[in-house]
Scaffold this active site. Sequence first.
Site, PDB file in Angstrom:
ATOM      1  N   ASP A   1      -0.581  24.425  -7.218  1.00 41.34           N
ATOM      2  CA  ASP A   1      -1.308  25.040  -8.327  1.00 41.34           C
ATOM      3  C   ASP A   1      -2.801  24.880  -8.027  1.00 41.34           C
ATOM      4  O   ASP A   1      -3.362  23.803  -8.200  1.00 41.34           O
ATOM      5  CB  ASP A   1      -0.911  24.348  -9.633  1.00 41.34           C
ATOM      6  CG  ASP A   1      -1.773  24.785 -10.821  1.00 41.34           C
ATOM      7  OD1 ASP A   1      -2.751  25.532 -10.614  1.00 41.34           O
ATOM      8  OD2 ASP A   1      -1.468  24.365 -11.948  1.00 41.34           O
TER       9      ASP A   1
ATOM     10  N   LYS B   1     -11.047  32.102 -13.415  1.00 39.01           N
ATOM     11  CA  LYS B   1     -11.731  30.817 -13.187  1.00 39.01           C
ATOM     12  C   LYS B   1     -12.621  30.859 -11.933  1.00 39.01           C
ATOM     13  O   LYS B   1     -13.323  29.885 -11.649  1.00 39.01           O
ATOM     14  CB  LYS B   1     -10.705  29.688 -13.064  1.00 39.01           C
ATOM     15  CG  LYS B   1      -9.893  29.460 -14.348  1.00 39.01           C
ATOM     16  CD  LYS B   1      -8.949  28.306 -14.225  1.00 39.01           C
ATOM     17  CE  LYS B   1      -7.783  28.377 -15.182  1.00 39.01           C
ATOM     18  NZ  LYS B   1      -8.012  27.679 -16.449  1.00 39.01           N
TER      19      LYS B   1
ATOM     20  N   CYS C   1      -3.644  21.484 -22.325  1.00 43.41           N
ATOM     21  CA  CYS C   1      -2.333  21.889 -21.772  1.00 43.41           C
ATOM     22  C   CYS C   1      -1.768  20.840 -20.816  1.00 43.41           C
ATOM     23  O   CYS C   1      -1.086  21.186 -19.848  1.00 43.41           O
ATOM     24  CB  CYS C   1      -2.402  23.247 -21.078  1.00 43.41           C
ATOM     25  SG  CYS C   1      -2.805  24.605 -22.169  1.00 43.41           S
TER      26      CYS C   1
ATOM     27  N   HIS D   1      -0.469  20.684 -15.465  1.00 43.19           N
ATOM     28  CA  HIS D   1      -0.699  21.613 -16.573  1.00 43.19           C
ATOM     29  C   HIS D   1       0.667  22.110 -17.056  1.00 43.19           C
ATOM     30  O   HIS D   1       1.609  22.214 -16.264  1.00 43.19           O
ATOM     31  CB  HIS D   1      -1.520  22.792 -16.016  1.00 43.19           C
ATOM     32  CG  HIS D   1      -2.030  23.765 -17.020  1.00 43.19           C
ATOM     33  ND1 HIS D   1      -1.244  24.753 -17.565  1.00 43.19           N
ATOM     34  CD2 HIS D   1      -3.261  23.920 -17.573  1.00 43.19           C
ATOM     35  CE1 HIS D   1      -1.974  25.477 -18.398  1.00 43.19           C
ATOM     36  NE2 HIS D   1      -3.205  24.988 -18.428  1.00 43.19           N
TER      37      HIS D   1
ATOM     38  N   GLN E   1      -7.584  25.010 -10.328  1.00 45.64           N
ATOM     39  CA  GLN E   1      -8.850  24.293 -10.436  1.00 45.64           C
ATOM     40  C   GLN E   1      -9.488  23.972  -9.083  1.00 45.64           C
ATOM     41  O   GLN E   1     -10.605  23.458  -9.042  1.00 45.64           O
ATOM     42  CB  GLN E   1      -8.663  22.983 -11.225  1.00 45.64           C
ATOM     43  CG  GLN E   1      -8.240  23.185 -12.673  1.00 45.64           C
ATOM     44  CD  GLN E   1      -9.276  23.917 -13.508  1.00 45.64           C
ATOM     45  OE1 GLN E   1     -10.460  23.973 -13.171  1.00 45.64           O
ATOM     46  NE2 GLN E   1      -8.835  24.499 -14.607  1.00 45.64           N
TER      47      GLN E   1
HETATM   48  N1  PMP Z   1      -2.920  25.156 -13.870  1.00 43.98           N
HETATM   49  C1  PMP Z   1      -4.097  24.553 -14.047  1.00 43.98           C
HETATM   50  C2  PMP Z   1      -4.396  23.286 -13.306  1.00 43.98           C
HETATM   51  C3  PMP Z   1      -5.020  25.111 -14.933  1.00 43.98           C
HETATM   52  O1  PMP Z   1      -6.198  24.517 -15.130  1.00 43.98           O
HETATM   53  C4  PMP Z   1      -4.700  26.327 -15.601  1.00 43.98           C
HETATM   54  C5  PMP Z   1      -5.660  26.962 -16.588  1.00 43.98           C
HETATM   55  N2  PMP Z   1      -6.142  26.061 -17.574  1.00 43.98           N
HETATM   56  C6  PMP Z   1      -3.463  26.912 -15.369  1.00 43.98           C
HETATM   57  C7  PMP Z   1      -2.609  26.301 -14.484  1.00 43.98           C
HETATM   58  C8  PMP Z   1      -3.036  28.176 -16.038  1.00 43.98           C
HETATM   59  O2  PMP Z   1      -3.845  29.230 -15.650  1.00 43.98           O
HETATM   60  P1  PMP Z   1      -3.766  30.626 -16.399  1.00 43.98           P
HETATM   61  O3  PMP Z   1      -3.840  30.333 -17.865  1.00 43.98           O
HETATM   62  O4  PMP Z   1      -4.972  31.374 -15.911  1.00 43.98           O
HETATM   63  O5  PMP Z   1      -2.482  31.277 -16.018  1.00 43.98           O
END
Ligand code: PMP
Length: 408
Positions: free
Chosen positions: A202, A228, A366, A125, A205
């Site tokens: 990270d 999430k 993203c 991401h 997910q």
């Molecule tokens: N890493 C991953 C794998 C994600 O799916 C997300 C959220 N789409 C993020 C980081 C970023 O999370 P946040 O926007 O809640 O900071």
Amino acid sequence: TASFDAEALRADFPALEQDVYEDTPLAYLDNAASSQKPTPVIERLDTFYREENSNVHRGVHRLSQDATESYEAARESVARFLNAPDPDQIVFTRGTTEGLNLVSSTFGRMVAEEGDEILLTEMEHHSNIVPWQMLAEQVGASIEVLPVTDRGELRMDLLPEMLTDDTALVAISHVSNTLGTINPMEDVIDAAHADGVPVVVDGAQSAPHMPVDVQALDADFFVFSGHKVFGPTGIGVLYGKRELLEAMPPYQGGGDMIDQVSFEESTYDGLPHKFEAGTPNIADAVGLGTAVEYIMDMDWNAVRAHEDDVLRYATEQVGGIEGTQIVGTAPDKTSVLSFVFDDIHPYDAGTVLDREGVAVRTGHHCTQPLLKRYGLPGTIRASFAAYNTHEDVDRLVDGLHKVRHMFG
Ligand code: PMP
């Protein structure tokens, strides 16, 4: 799946019960972006603001003591949720993004030097790419990228040669938000540690879909977002190994993170307060505590079986529609179904689905480098939570037939 009652679970989530257009009930399939909230979390926020609201840690008065107690109890819940050895190793952040920025700008600055390499993967991401690029630029390090296969698996065969004497750290997602691939995290961490390289996970997910044990994983850092995991927005978690957190400089300076302050010099508080400058997001931390308790009360074997069943059903049904192609076909997947039509833009499909009450996400999610790897401008992504059912999938499939009819 008989042992898991998704319909009963749905009753806990008021947002799922609404019509989004006239006589069009919501089929919410955008859980990888953000999950809905169960009544206990909503009510906990309400109770906090009605009865306990006050600043934490500084007050002698009753409400401040209550707020502090609730805030620190939430930290203990999160520690249990991750099987962290000590709540002191749980730092509240704004979310995954802030957790990664915290680690990159403190620990990263300690360990990455000129000429070093920071090892990422092709499926990261943007929030697990950009902070490391900023660090690399500041210290003169380079970014290295472990590739993925056509099916969306990491090229684990390349990992040993990509871990070099110059590797300062590995930063990697546990589960891909675009492909749903579950990465073999223990293998990655074992390989990195064999070379003395720390690993930042990270968990944005993975935390929502599987029990996480940071000690069994031996993760050096693990980050996730509250929103999430059925919790509030604006709150997240950084877990770190004690000796690393203790050695790191603070992230931000301010109140609450200090021991003594004079104009000549300041000394810092211990863990975790060293990393929580200023008034924290108290109410949402308390709400997150309730959310992870809610998750820990679920029968996870049953939840996993149910989520796997829904994903399998969706994969078959969507894959059976003329002109679709699934993106991400690793055998080890959870709760994400990305796909494209040969001849229909994802955005057009998403717009039609929305009118049918089906909430999906379209675009690059993203993960632009990953989409570039597959030569795609974007995908349609349906992502599931424990409260999703075959009926939600049927609504998606009906909507996709409409898309075919309109654009195909
Ligand atoms: N890493 C991953 C794998 C994600 O799916 C997300 C959220 N789409 C993020 C980081 C970023 O999370 P946040 O926007 O809640 O900071």
